[in-house]
Design a protein around this motif. Sequence first.
Motif, short mmCIF file in Angstrom:
data_model
loop_
_atom_site.label_atom_id
_atom_site.label_comp_id
_atom_site.label_asym_id
_atom_site.label_seq_id
_atom_site.Cartn_x
_atom_site.Cartn_y
_atom_site.Cartn_z
N ILE A 1 0.84 -1.20 0.00
CA ILE A 1 0.00 0.00 0.00
C ILE A 1 0.88 1.25 0.00
N MET B 1 -1.10 -1.87 -5.52
CA MET B 1 -2.37 -2.31 -4.95
C MET B 1 -2.70 -3.77 -5.29
N ALA C 1 -0.74 -5.75 -2.95
CA ALA C 1 -1.30 -5.61 -1.59
C ALA C 1 -2.48 -6.55 -1.42
N VAL D 1 -7.81 -0.95 0.33
CA VAL D 1 -7.25 -1.18 -1.01
C VAL D 1 -8.35 -1.12 -2.06
#
Length: 631
Positions: free
Chosen positions: A409, A414, A417, A444
């Motif tokens: 992050i 993303m 993540a 997210v």
Amino acid sequence: MVSDHFFPAVSDDRTWQPAALSAALKNLLLSVKMASNVEAPERWYLALLGFAEHFRTSSPPKIRLCVHCLQAVFQFKPPQRIEARTHLQLGSVLYHHTKNSDLARSHLEKAWYISQQVPQFEDVKFEAASILSELFCQQNLVDSAKPLLRKAIQISQQTPYWHCRLLFQLAQLHTLEKDLVSACDLLGVGAEYARVVGSEYTRALFLLSKGMLLLMERKLGEVHPLLTLCGTIVENWQGNPIQKESLRVFFLVLQVTHYLDAGQVKSVKPCLKQLQQCIQTISTLHDDEILPSNPADLFHWLPKEHMCVLVYLVTVMHSMQAGYLEKAQKYTDKALMQLEKLKMLDCSPILSTFQVILLEHIIMCRLVTGHKATALQEISQVCQLCQQSPRLFTNHAAQLHTLLGLYCISVNCMDNAEAQFSAALRLTSHQELWTYIVTNLASVYIREGNRQQDLYSLLERINPDHNFPVSSHCLRAAAFYIRGLLSFFQGRYNEAKRFLRETLKMSNAEDLNRLTACSLVLLGHIFYVLGNHRESNNMVVPAMQLASKIPDMSVQLWSSALLKDLNKALGNTMDAHEAAQMHQNFSQQLLQDHIAACSLPEHNLISWTEGPPPVQIQAQNGPTTSLASLL
């Protein structure tokens, strides 16, 4: 016990296999044998035992020669008592100092079998059972260890020390297998037995251990009366000052972790202060070498050096939750320095566990303070520690993937993540950690903006207004913040303000400074969008002050950008220029750290989502995200 001399000692001689005696040692044993013809049988035994102990305690230890001396005892066809004890000593030395576990097991099994035929030979009998069960567990033969310990417990009721020790050992085995119900039952049996034999000290140890497991199971209804009883026992017990203070440390550690688990950072402060005072008292006390009169009292929870590290650890946990990140850094440095010293002399697995938990917390601090490159290197350090211990990796794999998700992050990766948080969710059954991961995964999805169905599915499971999955005050406040963030992005500003004010109310009640700062700056942003510049300024200025105190680099960057625009709108040219300069400085610091982190070979850990952590990490060319997307 004679065999206590052969308990663990640090040695690098772990690859030995039986070999022929050296010429010098043969001559030595020949002399002993000749002496045995004219002297009492005990003389030759004591001579061999003395030589064995000499070789074991040499620097460096001469384990091979020690074992040869002990093996030579059998040439004299000794009586059963000496035969059993020698098998125990050989098994213990081989188990603790070599990799020859099969031979160690053979000697320990013989010691256990023979000692059961000798009357009043409890020390050898139960020590053999204890070490043999440890060896079984090391070889993943838990089903062999359990019946052995149960039988030893059954026949040791007239020997208080060993009965209690074996109960603790079997309870620990069940705990490692995640069978906390059986472990709690055994600890309850131990507490009642200790009461019957008049050991209030060991009764408290059993009860506190049971309380620890009940906390792990979230059986709070049973924890509260049990801790109340423990508090009374600890305060009323009059005995060795170090033992008494160690009981108080155990009791207070449970109380502090209970509060922190519930996210009650402000409420925990009195208990944490007592704990810190208690460890200072212990550090001034000298170990009393007088043994307790009751053999059931021959236990201690942790060495005081370990307790000191543990108190640093819970202090770091508190500082991290409260948002005192510089304080967290200070205590982490102290704890890690002490751990390095201890690990030079002590190979206890709990030290590696302490080290991993400390690193997990300081990594989160680094990500907040804008030191991503350092955080990534420390994540790699946790990976290396987990590679050395499969059990450590099993217990911390979910946390490791969660930390990588937070790092992703911070560098705006993303997709990675999401993959890391998904891996963490697969690996954890811990409700608080699960809720924490889902909260971050929701953030997210909000940032990505195109995962509405997945996002609403997650938010339904962490609804702070209805059936929130855990009792944590902090996590519930964070869930309100996530709702406010989503409403802000959707342009539903009144709804966003309601959620954020709820977050502010909860975070102020428990001094959750990071949540307070995040909520203030987001409220400030909402008021700015609505054109209410004065109210926006009233939110952003304290957010900036709080973020600087933490320090939280992301909130400082956000606040400075808002202050720049606010002061322009309000006609405060000088203030606008100052805010613009601050924003530029924060941007440059973040950019430099971003490039440094993404250029590290460890950055490739973001692609690891299955199995054990990679042993080698390949370097890559450079950052994969742009400054524009970062800021």
